[in-house]
Design a protein around this motif. Structure first.
Motif, PDB file in Angstrom:
ATOM      1  N   GLU A 141      -5.371   1.550  -7.943  1.00  0.00           N
ATOM      2  CA  GLU A 141      -6.440   2.013  -8.839  1.00  0.00           C
ATOM      3  C   GLU A 141      -6.864   0.887  -9.796  1.00  0.00           C
ATOM      4  N   ASP A 176      -5.798   9.189  -0.874  1.00  0.00           N
ATOM      5  CA  ASP A 176      -7.046   8.435  -0.698  1.00  0.00           C
ATOM      6  C   ASP A 176      -7.087   7.164  -1.539  1.00  0.00           C
ATOM      7  N   SER A 177      -6.473   7.208  -2.732  1.00  0.00           N
ATOM      8  CA  SER A 177      -6.471   6.000  -3.579  1.00  0.00           C
ATOM      9  C   SER A 177      -5.832   4.853  -2.812  1.00  0.00           C
ATOM     10  N   LEU A 179      -5.292   4.711   0.537  1.00  0.00           N
ATOM     11  CA  LEU A 179      -5.926   4.404   1.826  1.00  0.00           C
ATOM     12  C   LEU A 179      -7.202   3.591   1.636  1.00  0.00           C
ATOM     13  N   ARG A 180      -7.970   3.935   0.583  1.00  0.00           N
ATOM     14  CA  ARG A 180      -9.187   3.152   0.294  1.00  0.00           C
ATOM     15  C   ARG A 180      -8.811   1.713  -0.081  1.00  0.00           C
ATOM     16  N   PHE A 181      -7.742   1.611  -0.890  1.00  0.00           N
ATOM     17  CA  PHE A 181      -7.273   0.280  -1.325  1.00  0.00           C
ATOM     18  C   PHE A 181      -6.834  -0.540  -0.106  1.00  0.00           C
ATOM     19  N   ARG A 182      -6.085   0.098   0.781  1.00  0.00           N
ATOM     20  CA  ARG A 182      -5.616  -0.616   1.978  1.00  0.00           C
ATOM     21  C   ARG A 182      -6.803  -1.099   2.813  1.00  0.00           C
ATOM     22  N   ASP A 183      -7.832  -0.245   2.939  1.00  0.00           N
ATOM     23  CA  ASP A 183      -9.038  -0.645   3.687  1.00  0.00           C
ATOM     24  C   ASP A 183      -9.704  -1.847   3.034  1.00  0.00           C
ATOM     25  N   ARG A 184      -9.831  -1.799   1.704  1.00  0.00           N
ATOM     26  CA  ARG A 184     -10.498  -2.907   0.998  1.00  0.00           C
ATOM     27  C   ARG A 184      -9.677  -4.183   1.150  1.00  0.00           C
ATOM     28  N   ARG A 187     -10.266  -5.639   4.475  1.00  0.00           N
ATOM     29  CA  ARG A 187     -11.602  -6.248   4.592  1.00  0.00           C
ATOM     30  C   ARG A 187     -11.654  -7.655   4.000  1.00  0.00           C
ATOM     31  N   GLU A 254      -1.389   8.383   8.478  1.00  0.00           N
ATOM     32  CA  GLU A 254      -2.363   7.277   8.476  1.00  0.00           C
ATOM     33  C   GLU A 254      -1.681   5.938   8.778  1.00  0.00           C
TER      34      GLU A 254
END
Ligand code: FAD
Length: 290
Positions: A141, A176-177, A179-184, A187, A254
């Motif tokens: 976060e 989600d916090s 999973l979104r972080f892992r995606d970013r 990237r 996930e």
């Protein structure tokens, strides 16, 4: 040792400040080591006296437990020579795992002129000691002092590029916090493991206060959920356990197969979470250290 669901665990402890707390710590260590975790980690205090306890306890844990110990080491508020002397003390005692950190700013204290300018420099010096395994901190976060989320992630990438093997995250409560972080992170080219830090809720008010400081979000729904069990310790325990297990199960679906549990030196909840995720008690291991 992986569980049936192929999950690994590590457990974080803090330095005990009294005899009863010491007893609680060693009881926790004795129970959790039978789950054959990847490692135990020992946090590093902000002040001199707490640091002494961290060092003594981490070295005793390394000697007395068959589980590898990762010593946290902070570098933002001390002279480089002092930090390196502690790293060397750990290394000479046989500790090969480190969690390399800046540490929070100590109020009313200006860092010494020759303090490390970044964790990257500390990582370089730790690697110069010899064969070491280094973890660093990450913030799903965003760290409250980061200029923005991208800068925070770039800082993480620098630490991993400098030779850290993995990142361990600040705790969070919404899958989600993470999973979104892992995606970013993926990237921007981070391909090393990011291990979620899981904090079981023993006391919601304390968690709220601490979360304000470290930038973690406590879901709004938790207030009502915990209010319902306010005077029912067993139901409160069950609720906290279920929330942590549910979070880990969602992450596991996930693809997350390693969790770092913030024990607060209390065993029961971490033991129950781990066992609910498939860990089982093994025969005691022999200590290999002399
Ligand atoms: P960095 O990688 O240097 O910074 C992380 C982010 O914070 C960056 O975006 C950076 O810009 C920002 N930031 C941090 N401090 C500043 C600052 N002064 N000025 C500007 N930006 C800043 N603390 C302890 O004292 N002892 C411990 O044992 C300990 N263990 C931890 C274990 C884990 C898994 C985690 C997640 C945290 C731990 N911490 C511990 C807390 C940590 O020291 C703080 O969060 C600290 O503020 C940042 O440390 P870092 O290593 O992530 O720093």
């Amino acid at each position: 040792m992986k569980t049936k669901q192929n999950i690994d665990f590590s457990y974080e402890f803090f330095p005990p400040r009294s005899e009863p707390m010491q007893r609680r710590l060693w009881r926790a260590v004795g129970q959790l080591e039978r789950l054959r975790p990847l490692f135990f980690s020992m946090t590093y205090g902000a002040l001199g006296s707490a640091q002494e306890v961290s060092i003594g306890t981490a070295i005793s844990m390394h000697r007395d437990s068959p589980v590898p110990v990762a010593a946290h080491l902070t570098c933002g508020n001390a002279e480089q020579g002092q930090v390196l002397a502690v790293a060397r003390q750990y290394y000479d005692a046989g500790i090969r795992r480190f969690v390399a950190l800046r540490g929070d700013a100590v109020e009313q204290e200006t860092p010494p002129l020759d303090a490390y300018r970044s964790v990257v420099e500390l990582i370089e010096d730790l690697r110069a000691l010899g064969e070491v395994d280094i973890s660093v901190a990450a913030y799903p976060e965003t760290h409250p002092l980061a200029s923005n989320a991208v800068a925070d992630l770039l800082r993480l990438r620098d630490k991993l590029d400098a030779g850290a093997q993995r990142a361990i995250t600040q705790y969070f409560f919404e899958a989600d916090s993470f999973l979104r972080f892992r995606d970013r992170a993926q990237r921007i080219g981070i391909d090393k493991p990011i291990i979620p830090g899981i904090l079981p809720i023993h006391d919601l008010e304390k968690v709220r206060v601490f979360s304000e400081r470290c930038g973690a979000t406590v879901p709004g729904s938790y207030g009502a959920l915990f209010a319902k069990v306010e005077h029912k310790p067993e139901a409160r325990y069950r609720l906290a356990l279920d929330l942590s297990v549910e979070l880990c199960e969602t992450l596991n679906r996930e693809g997350v197969d390693s969790f770092h549990l913030y024990t607060l030196n209390q065993t029961d909840m971490c033991l129950d979470i781990s066992m609910a995720l498939g860990a089982s008690l093994q025969a005691p291991l022999q200590i290999s250290a002399a």
